[in-house]
Design an enzyme around this catalytic site. Structure first.
Site, PDB file in Angstrom:
ATOM      1  N   LYS A 120      -8.233  12.968 -53.963  1.00 27.36           N
ATOM      2  CA  LYS A 120      -8.026  14.090 -53.030  1.00 27.36           C
ATOM      3  C   LYS A 120      -7.432  13.618 -51.717  1.00 27.36           C
ATOM      4  CE  LYS A 120     -10.621  17.878 -54.823  1.00 27.36           C
ATOM      5  NZ  LYS A 120     -11.667  18.872 -54.653  1.00 27.36           N
ATOM      6  N   LYS A 202      -5.726  15.625 -66.404  1.00 24.72           N
ATOM      7  CA  LYS A 202      -6.665  16.701 -66.770  1.00 24.72           C
ATOM      8  C   LYS A 202      -6.125  18.067 -66.319  1.00 24.72           C
ATOM      9  CE  LYS A 202      -9.735  17.278 -62.899  1.00 24.72           C
ATOM     10  NZ  LYS A 202     -10.980  17.534 -62.289  1.00 24.72           N
ATOM     11  N   LYS A 205      -7.204  23.340 -61.659  1.00 24.88           N
ATOM     12  CA  LYS A 205      -6.933  24.602 -60.960  1.00 24.88           C
ATOM     13  C   LYS A 205      -5.751  24.466 -60.026  1.00 24.88           C
ATOM     14  CE  LYS A 205     -11.852  25.089 -60.303  1.00 24.88           C
ATOM     15  NZ  LYS A 205     -13.007  25.044 -59.524  1.00 24.88           N
TER      16      LYS A 205
END
Ligand code: TYM
Length: 340
Positions: A120, A202, A205
Site C-alpha cells: 500500500k 489477486k 477492489k
C-alpha cells in the site's frame, strides 16, 4: 445419578471487511461465503471495518454510501442478524481504544515487515500515513476484543493473523492469560481468487482495469463479458496444471460455485475449447450471484431496517468487548474510571 451435563461453550468467530467500494467475487469466495456457513454452528461476530478504510483517503459522500451499500450487501449475502452480531466498527469505541494499547505492545520492526504495508505504501507514495503503518494492531484489537477462536479470511490476511497471535502471546506473557489465541480459517478452495486480466495478481477492489474483477453486484451480462475476456493461455485445453494460472483460477472459481472437483471439470470440458469453458464459468457465477443481487435491491431501500440492525449489533458488540478492554486496562495498571 447421571453426571451433570457440561455444555461446551460455543466457539467464537470474528471477521471483518472494509467498505472501500466494490465488494468482489474474491471477497465473497475467500471470506463471505464462509461467514455465512459458519453462522449455524458458532457464535459469529462480523463487522464493517470502516476505521481501516480511512488509511487511504476517502471522499466523504462516497465513503458513507459505500458503507451503507456494503452493510446491505452483506445482509443480502446471507448474514442473519438474528443469528450473528453484525455492526460497523466505528460505532463501537472499544476497537480504537484497544488498538492504542496494542500499538504499545507491537514492535516497529514487526509492522515494517507487513507485506500489505509495503504494497500500500508503494501504491500511495503521497500518503504513507501512520494509520497505514499501525493498521495491524487495530485488526488485532478487532479480533482479540471478542476472545475469538477462528477468523475466516482469505490467504492475504494470514500474515496479519500471525501478528495478532504474536501480540496476544506477548501481552499474555507479561500479564497472564488475557486474550485467547485465534486461528485463521482459510478455505481450501477460493482462498485466493486471481485477477481475470493478470492471473498472477489477486483479484482486488482497487484494480483500475474494470475487466479484472467481478463485483458481487455486477449484472449477469457484465459477468459473462468479463469471463469471456479472461486471460488464459494458448494450449486450449481445460486442465489444472502448473503455469496455467488463468485456467487454474477459472477452475477454482467454477469449483467454488458448482461444487465440482477439478477432475469433474476436466472431464466436462474434454475436447472443448476455452470459449465454452469461459461461458460456463460466467453463467455459473452469474446464477450463483443472482439471488444476492435481488435481495440487495430490497435491503438497500430499507434504511430503517439497516439502522435497526447496525444499532443492535453495535450495542451487543460493545457489551462483549468492554469486558475484555476493562480487563486489559486493569492488568496494565490504569486507574479504573467512574461510570460516565
Ligand atoms: P478486505 O476488506 O481487503 O477483504 C475482506 C476479505 O476478503 C478476502 N479477500 C480475498 N479472498 C480471496 N481472494 C481474493 N482475491 C480476496 N481479496 C480479499 C480477505 O482475505 C478478507 O478476508 N484487514 C481486512 C479487514 C479486517 C479484518 C479484521 C479481517 C479488519 N479487521 C479482523 C479479519 C479480522 C481487510 O482489509 O480485508
Amino acid at each position: 445419578m447421571e453426571p451433570a451435563k457440561t455444555e461446551e461453550p460455543q466457539k467464537v468467530i470474528f471477521s471483518a471487511i472494509q467498505p472501500s467500494g466494490t465488494i468482489t467475487l474474491g471477497n465473497y469466495l475467500g471470506a463471505l461465503k464462509n461467514w455465512i456457513s459458519l453462522q449455524d454452528e458458532y457464535d459469529c461476530i462480523y463487522a464493517l471495518a470502516d476505521l481501516h478504510t480511512i488509511t487511504v483517503r476517502q471522499d466523504p459522500a462516497a465513503f458513507r454510501r459505500h458503507t451503507l451499500e456494503a452493510y446491505a450487501l452483506l445482509l443480502a449475502c446471507g448474514i442473519d442478524p438474528k443469528k450473528s452480531l453484525f455492526f460497523i466498527q466505528s460505532h463501537v469505541p472499544t476497537h480504537a481504544q484497544l488498538a492504542w494499547v496494542l500499538d504499545c505492545y507491537t514492535q516497529f520492526g514487526e509492522l515494517q515487515r507487513m507485506t500489505q504495508f509495503k504494497d500500500k505504501s508503494a501504491k500511495h507514495p503521497d500518503n504513507i500515513n501512520a494509520g497505514l503503518f499501525t493498521y495491524p494492531p487495530l485488526m488485532a484489537a478487532d479480533i482479540l476484543l471478542y476472545q475469538t477462536d477462528l477468523v475466516p479470511v482469505g490467504v492475504d490476511q494470514k500474515q496479519h493473523l500471525e501478528l495478532t497471535r504474536n501480540i496476544a502471546e506477548r501481552f499474555n506473557g507479561i500479564y497472564g492469560p488475557t486474550f485467547k489465541l485465534p486461528d485463521a480459517y482459510i478455505p481450501k478452495n477460493g482462498a485466493k481468487i486471481m485477477s481475470l486480466q493478470d492471473p498472477t495478481k489477486k483479484m482486488s477492489k482497487s484494480d483500475e482495469n474494470a475487466n479484472a474483477s467481478i463485483a458481487v453486484l455486477d449484472k449477469p451480462e457484465d459477468i459473462m463479458r468479463k469471463f469471456r475476456r479472461a486471460v488464459t493461455d494458448s494450449e486450449a485445453c481445460v486442465r489444472y496444471a502448473e503455469g496455467k494460472d488463468g485456467v487454474n483460477n477459472l477452475m477454482g472459481i467454477y469449483s467454488c460455485v458448482t461444487g465440482k472437483t477439478n477432475a469433474q471439470t476436466e472431464a466436462e470440458f474434454a475436447g472443448k475449447g476455452y470459449g465454452d469453458f469461459k461461458a460456463a464459468v460466467g453463467e455459473a457465477v452469474a446464477e450463483h450471484l443472482r439471488p444476492i443481487r435481488e435481495r440487495y435491491a430490497d435491503y438497500i431501500r430499507n434504511r430503517d431496517y439497516l439502522e435497526q440492525c447496525w444499532g443492535e449489533g453495535a450495542r451487543k458488540a460493545y457489551a462483549i468487548s468492554i469486558r475484555t478492554l476493562r480487563k486489559v486496562m486493569k492488568k496494565i495498571g490504569f486507574v479504573p474510571p467512574k461510570p460516565m
